[in-house]
Design a protein around this motif. Structure first.
Motif, PDB file in Angstrom:
ATOM      1  N   THR A 160       3.501 -13.633  -6.941  1.00  0.00           N
ATOM      2  CA  THR A 160       3.674 -12.191  -6.744  1.00  0.00           C
ATOM      3  C   THR A 160       4.642 -11.968  -5.597  1.00  0.00           C
ATOM      4  O   THR A 160       4.483 -12.545  -4.514  1.00  0.00           O
ATOM      5  N   THR A 217       6.128  -9.276  -2.952  1.00  0.00           N
ATOM      6  CA  THR A 217       5.820  -8.000  -2.313  1.00  0.00           C
ATOM      7  C   THR A 217       7.020  -7.589  -1.474  1.00  0.00           C
ATOM      8  O   THR A 217       7.498  -8.367  -0.642  1.00  0.00           O
ATOM      9  N   ARG A 248       4.979  -4.420  -5.719  1.00  0.00           N
ATOM     10  CA  ARG A 248       4.425  -5.744  -5.997  1.00  0.00           C
ATOM     11  C   ARG A 248       4.872  -6.164  -7.388  1.00  0.00           C
ATOM     12  O   ARG A 248       4.533  -5.522  -8.381  1.00  0.00           O
ATOM     13  N   ARG A 299       4.735  -8.970 -10.149  1.00  0.00           N
ATOM     14  CA  ARG A 299       4.032 -10.151 -10.659  1.00  0.00           C
ATOM     15  C   ARG A 299       4.933 -10.870 -11.643  1.00  0.00           C
ATOM     16  O   ARG A 299       5.327 -10.300 -12.676  1.00  0.00           O
TER      17      ARG A 299
END
Length: 326
Positions: free
Chosen positions: A229, A231, A292, A294
């Motif tokens: 992930t 960020t 975020r 993914r």
């Protein structure tokens, strides 16, 4: 920028309008939007595109996944035939999803950016023709962007590859080289779109590709057994919310990271969440929200483009931004 359109009185779709409303600027942008977003390229936009050695391209594949790509060539390979048509004398690598997405009538997003002058223009439109050496795009929306967060580095075209085509590595998560590229990045590009059933219905319903910049390391990578992930802080911008408006109605994106030292490229297919508050927003100075991403797929091209880049001069706008703790 892509539900409501110029024909229905606004160049912004419902996702963009909702976020503009959230920050209290919808009425103001309703007044000036038509002045900012045009259905043709002004002369200064045509001139900038014509001197660039590369252009960013956003597309959407048949599964609804956006992708960000980079095409390069000698200055002049991008050319405005007129105020409503942009020609690109380049075709993507066969393994690039753009190669399959390019078809007449397809919605596409373009970003012309000259990093060393920090100029950038965006153009969203529709592929109007294809030929062996490239393609043409008919303009639906054309608009400029501010110079914020762009690292000043100059790109130079150094000619074709010759020999073997670039190696391509595909995986469902980042490998070691991919992790290093992301963790050291001060720049990436993001492609987004409205939901696929809406694509092309109105001028505002299209594909967009945009720039994100920060201090090296501004993209944090968290990994677990299930994947990676990313960020990323989202800083103050022009409040049009082109990218975030798209993500609010279709939370999938395509990211592109450029290896400015080795000439490689890495594309990531991601699912994206927008967080407007919380500990990550509070932890990063200058962040107004965080994204975020993914990771669902990685595609890495070694030595993919015949560009060489000068050293980077950091954007002065980064003085008001921080870094991730630890």
């Amino acid at each position: 920028m892509r539900g409501m359109s110029q024909r229905s009185g606004s160049p912004f779709h419902r996702g963009e309008q909702a976020l503009q409303q959230r920050v209290g600027l919808r009425e103001r942008l309703a007044e000036v939007g038509a002045l900012m977003v045009r259905d043709q390229m002004p002369e200064q936009h045509r001139e900038l595109f014509g001197r660039l050695p590369f252009v960013l391209v956003g597309c959407v594949d048949d599964g609804g996944q956006p992708h960000a790509s980079l095409l390069a060539g000698p200055p002049g390979f991008v050319h405005a035939n007129d105020a409503r048509t942009l020609g690109i004398a380049a075709r993507p690598h066969a393994a690039d999803p753009l190669a399959r997405a390019l078809r007449v009538g397809a919605s596409i997003g373009l970003l012309g950016i000259e990093p060393h002058t920090r100029r950038r223009n965006r153009m969203n439109g529709v592929v109007s023709s294809l030929h062996d050496g490239g393609f043409e795009v008919t303009v639906r929306q054309s608009f400029g962007n501010c110079p914020k967060y762009i690292q000043a580095r100059e790109a130079h075209w150094v000619g074709g590859h010759g020999g073997e085509p670039p190696a391509v590595l595909q995986a469902d998560r980042l490998d070691g080289a991919g992790l290093a590229l992301v963790r050291g990045a001060d720049t990436y590009f993001i492609a987004s779109s409205v939901a696929p059933p809406q694509l092309g219905r109105e001028a505002a319903d299209g594909v967009d590709v945009s720039h994100r910049g920060g201090r090296p390391g501004f993209v944090r990578v968290d990994s677990d057994a299930d994947g990676d992930t990313l960020t990323v802080p989202d800083f103050a911008g022009n409040h049009l919310f082109n990218t975030l408006g798209n993500l609010s109605v279709h939370p999938r994106a395509g990211l592109l990271f450029v290896d400015f030292d080795g000439g490689g490229l890495m594309q990531l297919s991601v699912d994206t969440e927008i967080h407007w508050d919380g500990p990550d927003v509070a932890a990063f100075a200058g962040a107004q929200r965080v994204l975020r991403h993914r990771v669902r797929a990685m595609r890495r091209f070694g030595g993919a483009v015949a560009l060489r880049w000068g050293g980077a001069q950091r954007s002065p706008f980064l003085q008001g931004t921080g870094c991730w703790p630890g």
